[in-house]
Design an enzyme around this catalytic site. Structure first.
Site, PDB file in Angstrom:
ATOM      1  N   SER A  97       0.812  -1.223   0.000  1.00 59.08           N
ATOM      2  CA  SER A  97       0.000   0.000   0.000  1.00 59.08           C
ATOM      3  C   SER A  97       0.847   1.275   0.000  1.00 59.08           C
ATOM      4  O   SER A  97       1.594   1.512  -0.934  1.00 59.08           O
ATOM      5  CB  SER A  97      -0.958  -0.051   1.183  1.00 59.08           C
ATOM      6  OG  SER A  97      -1.877   0.994   1.110  1.00 59.08           O
ATOM      7  N   ASP A 240      -2.212   6.463  -3.446  1.00 62.11           N
ATOM      8  CA  ASP A 240      -1.160   5.759  -2.716  1.00 62.11           C
ATOM      9  C   ASP A 240      -0.633   4.613  -3.597  1.00 62.11           C
ATOM     10  O   ASP A 240      -1.060   4.463  -4.748  1.00 62.11           O
ATOM     11  CB  ASP A 240      -1.673   5.274  -1.353  1.00 62.11           C
ATOM     12  CG  ASP A 240      -2.678   4.154  -1.474  1.00 62.11           C
ATOM     13  OD1 ASP A 240      -3.416   4.126  -2.466  1.00 62.11           O
ATOM     14  OD2 ASP A 240      -2.726   3.288  -0.578  1.00 62.11           O
ATOM     15  N   ASP A 242      -0.998   1.394  -3.913  1.00 55.75           N
ATOM     16  CA  ASP A 242      -1.858   0.388  -4.555  1.00 55.75           C
ATOM     17  C   ASP A 242      -3.185   0.980  -5.024  1.00 55.75           C
ATOM     18  O   ASP A 242      -4.119   0.234  -5.348  1.00 55.75           O
ATOM     19  CB  ASP A 242      -2.082  -0.820  -3.633  1.00 55.75           C
ATOM     20  CG  ASP A 242      -2.866  -0.470  -2.372  1.00 55.75           C
ATOM     21  OD1 ASP A 242      -2.835   0.702  -1.950  1.00 55.75           O
ATOM     22  OD2 ASP A 242      -3.499  -1.376  -1.802  1.00 55.75           O
ATOM     23  N   ASP A 244      -5.784   2.502  -3.752  1.00 57.95           N
ATOM     24  CA  ASP A 244      -7.112   2.368  -3.163  1.00 57.95           C
ATOM     25  C   ASP A 244      -7.522   3.672  -2.477  1.00 57.95           C
ATOM     26  O   ASP A 244      -8.656   3.830  -2.069  1.00 57.95           O
ATOM     27  CB  ASP A 244      -7.215   1.156  -2.206  1.00 57.95           C
ATOM     28  CG  ASP A 244      -6.234   1.198  -1.054  1.00 57.95           C
ATOM     29  OD1 ASP A 244      -5.369   2.094  -1.021  1.00 57.95           O
ATOM     30  OD2 ASP A 244      -6.331   0.321  -0.169  1.00 57.95           O
TER      31      ASP A 244
HETATM   32 MG    MG Z   1      -3.479   1.504  -0.094  1.00 54.22          MG
END
Ligand code: MG
Length: 454
Positions: A97, A240, A242, A244
């Site tokens: 992440s 960020d 990844d 999300d």
């Molecule tokens: Mg994330």
């Protein structure tokens, strides 16, 4: 092999890559997960240098347990969650992440694409430490498939959920900073399909993250803020590692707190649905409650962790949820934080309301917040936390909420002190009717951690 018996943090397992988190560790953990799933598992990951290594390791572990593997490539976490919910029996996402480049991790999801429950995690840990994963016989080994169409399908599905015409007409001038993370494969294409005038920063996938750190906090977004001002853009968007989470910069180059975007979208979702259930965590702004009560909504608060919010949304049939860090959840689409839906929805609000982002934010209830963090070794967290709770109970007569860490509710605001589930730190958030009071409250919280840690 790590000595600790709890491997999972707030969402999956996250460690320094190739140190504690080795390919052997990942493979065995994937086999333990595969032992429980016994079906078809989708795998995807972010842009880290170690991601392909772990994708191969978990593939081997899953195949060994008898599962089939569908490799859906390098793509955002929510795109994997979308794919699993619609087509597969489970999923593993290789990502750390927002953590620095040297980290990586594994996020495991169930058949709905929701992060695993504690119960499932404990079962996996038991298989990992005390039992043996299932090892299929030679004629029952799983097969590997590829599915390269998820990215396009995910983008198209996002587009179906917003008024594309209204957004096209507004012809918004957008600066996008993917931080070289997984958003690079979706966000620029989504924004073009929404008819935006687009300038990109850090939109080449790169596991060295040369432009900025993967965490979209204000100090990492100076280039984006400047670009928004220099280009007279309507909005700056950052993801960020990844993809999300979405963080916004307004048309003046000001950082917009995650609470504010959450509140903006909450208002819109409640209006569209004539009310409904909103789910968030105990660390989110009072503004979320204010907006809910003005718009026929009801707020349910969980402990911190997007998967807890996602699960509660599913169980309560909620319409929308999120966290104060810019992670917003649209449960009709994906049971997890979704950066692409957040972008599309925010642009739709700006386009339809015909107001600038700063104007929209200025119409929201005003509270002042502060966040601080302090290092604390993982093995001291439990003791420090219980000492803090005792101390607070003894010395104050304020209301306490121990859903997660300890939240101290005063007449003019609140402060929450909680150990991070993924890093060796304590986080402290506060909110009040003045910035000074908010700062004071977080300093007090941090001083309590200092007092009790060794
Ligand atoms: Mg994330």
């Amino acid at each position: 092999m790590p000595l600790e018996k709890r491997l999972f943090g707030t969402f999956g397992v996250r460690r320094t890559a190739n140190n504690v988190l080795t390919p052997e560790f990942a493979s065995r953990l994937a086999a333990a997960y595969g032992t429980l799933v016994q079906g078809t598992v989708a795998i995807g990951g972010d842009t880290r240098t170690t991601t392909p290594m772990f994708m191969n390791a978990i593939t081997a572990g899953l195949l060994s347990s008898g599962c089939d593997v569908v490799d859906i490539g390098i793509l955002p976490t929510p795109a994997v969650q979308y794919a699993v919910r619609n087509y597969y029996d489970g999923g593993i996402i290789v990502t750390a992440s927002h953590n620095p480049p040297k980290f990586n991790g594994l996020k495991f999801v169930d058949e709905f694409g929701i992060g695993l429950s504690d119960e499932m995690e404990i079962k996996i840990e038991e298989i990992y430490f005390e039992k043996e994963p299932k090892r299929a016989s030679w004629d029952e080994i799983g097969e590997i498939y590829q599915n390269s169409s998820i990215v396009e399908e995910y983008i198209d599905e996002v587009l179906k959920n917003v008024d594309i015409e209204a957004i096209h007409e507004a012809r918004l001038n957008v600066v996008l900073d993917c931080g070289s993370g997984a958003g690079c494969v979706t966000a620029p294409y989504l924004l073009r399909k929404l008819g935006c005038v687009l300038t990109t920063l850090n939109c080449q996938a790169d596991g060295f993250f040369p432009g900025r750190d993967p965490e979209p906090i204000e100090e990492n977004l100076k280039d984006l803020k400047n670009a928004v001002k220099d280009l007279n853009a309507d909005i700056g968007l950052a993801h960020d590692g990844d993809a999300d989470r979405t963080i916004c910069i307004d048309e003046y180059g000001n950082f917009v707190l995650g609470d504010k975007t959450f509140a903006l979208v909450e208002k819109q979702m409640l209006k569209e649905n004539n009310g409904g259930i909103i789910v968030t965590t105990v660390a989110t702004s009072q503004a979320i409650y204010d907006i809910a009560s003005e718009n026929n909504g009801e707020v349910i608060a969980t402990a911190v962790g997007d998967l807890l919010v996602a699960r509660e949304l599913k169980e309560q049939n909620g319409i929308f949820g999120g966290e104060e860090n810019g992670g917003l959840i649209f449960p009709d689409f994906v049971y997890g934080r979704d950066a692409a839906m957040t972008v599309a929805k925010l642009l739709e609000i700006i386009a339809k309301e015909k107001k600038t982002l700063s104007e929209l934010v200025s119409e929201l209830p005003v509270y002042y917040s502060n966040k601080m963090k302090i290092e604390c070794p993982d093995d001291q967290k439990v003791e420090v936390m219980s000492k803090i709770v005792k101390e607070v109970e003894k010395t104050t007569d304020y209301n306490l909420d121990t859903t997660d860490g300890v939240k101290i509710l005063k007449d003019d605001g609140w402060v929450i002190i909680r150990p991070s589930g993924t890093e060796p730190i304590f986080r402290c958030f506060s909110e009040s009717d003045s910035q000074e009071k908010a700062n004071e409250m977080t300093s007090w919280g941090i001083s309590l951690v200092k007092k009790f840690k060794k």
